[in-house]
Design a protein around this motif. Sequence first.
Motif, mmCIF file in Angstrom:
data_model
loop_
_atom_site.group_PDB
_atom_site.id
_atom_site.type_symbol
_atom_site.label_atom_id
_atom_site.label_comp_id
_atom_site.label_asym_id
_atom_site.label_seq_id
_atom_site.Cartn_x
_atom_site.Cartn_y
_atom_site.Cartn_z
ATOM 1 N N GLU A 6 54.701 -13.979 30.456
ATOM 2 C CA GLU A 6 54.747 -14.130 29.010
ATOM 3 C C GLU A 6 56.140 -13.793 28.474
ATOM 4 N N GLY A 8 58.729 -14.308 24.549
ATOM 5 C CA GLY A 8 58.833 -14.804 23.186
ATOM 6 C C GLY A 8 58.497 -13.804 22.101
ATOM 7 N N ARG A 19 56.748 -17.875 18.458
ATOM 8 C CA ARG A 19 56.073 -18.701 19.450
ATOM 9 C C ARG A 19 56.178 -18.006 20.802
ATOM 10 N N SER A 21 55.393 -17.858 24.882
ATOM 11 C CA SER A 21 55.282 -18.765 26.017
ATOM 12 C C SER A 21 54.590 -18.063 27.167
ATOM 13 N N CYS A 22 53.859 -18.825 27.913
ATOM 14 C CA CYS A 22 53.180 -18.334 29.122
ATOM 15 C C CYS A 22 53.480 -19.342 30.232
ATOM 16 N N VAL A 23 54.410 -18.975 31.106
ATOM 17 C CA VAL A 23 54.777 -19.856 32.216
ATOM 18 C C VAL A 23 53.896 -19.545 33.408
ATOM 19 N N ASP A 73 52.062 -27.568 27.626
ATOM 20 C CA ASP A 73 53.052 -28.528 28.119
ATOM 21 C C ASP A 73 52.830 -28.643 29.618
ATOM 22 N N LYS A 76 55.889 -28.622 31.989
ATOM 23 C CA LYS A 76 56.519 -27.313 32.218
ATOM 24 C C LYS A 76 55.514 -26.296 32.738
ATOM 25 N N THR A 78 53.265 -24.740 31.185
ATOM 26 C CA THR A 78 53.422 -23.640 30.227
ATOM 27 C C THR A 78 52.416 -23.792 29.085
ATOM 28 N N TYR A 80 51.586 -22.303 25.199
ATOM 29 C CA TYR A 80 52.247 -21.662 24.059
ATOM 30 C C TYR A 80 51.224 -21.090 23.085
#
Length: 121
Positions: A6, A8, A19, A21-23, A73, A76, A78, A80
């Motif tokens: 995580e 952002g 926003r 992000s979770c990659v 996404d 990616k 990912t 959000y």
Amino acid sequence: QVQLVESGGGLVQPGGSLRLSCVASGFSVGYNAVGWFRQAPGKEREGVGCISSSDGRTYYSDSVKGRFTISVDNGKNTVYLQMVNLKPEDTAVYYCTTDLDSRCPVPMRSWGQGTQVTVSS
């Protein structure tokens, strides 16, 4: 190996936006539901929302409905969490989570370190 990272978070004034992000790695967010939850100091974990991969539907807690939006996404890998009109009570560490199933809800497991969101003037 499943990993979720995580990022952002930060300090924002009431009414502001962030926003998160979770990659993801080790699995595809296109085929697995991903949820977000948060934990404030001295409080229990609170589910924020979830996005189902089986039908793309999103689900939100009443406390954030209309203010938070989850999106994906796939390119990616990912997920959000867009947060608007933030309130001081949104202050918490935010985590994303999965149980490698396509449907919501998702158990609140802290795979990563989370990202701190602080809403204060």
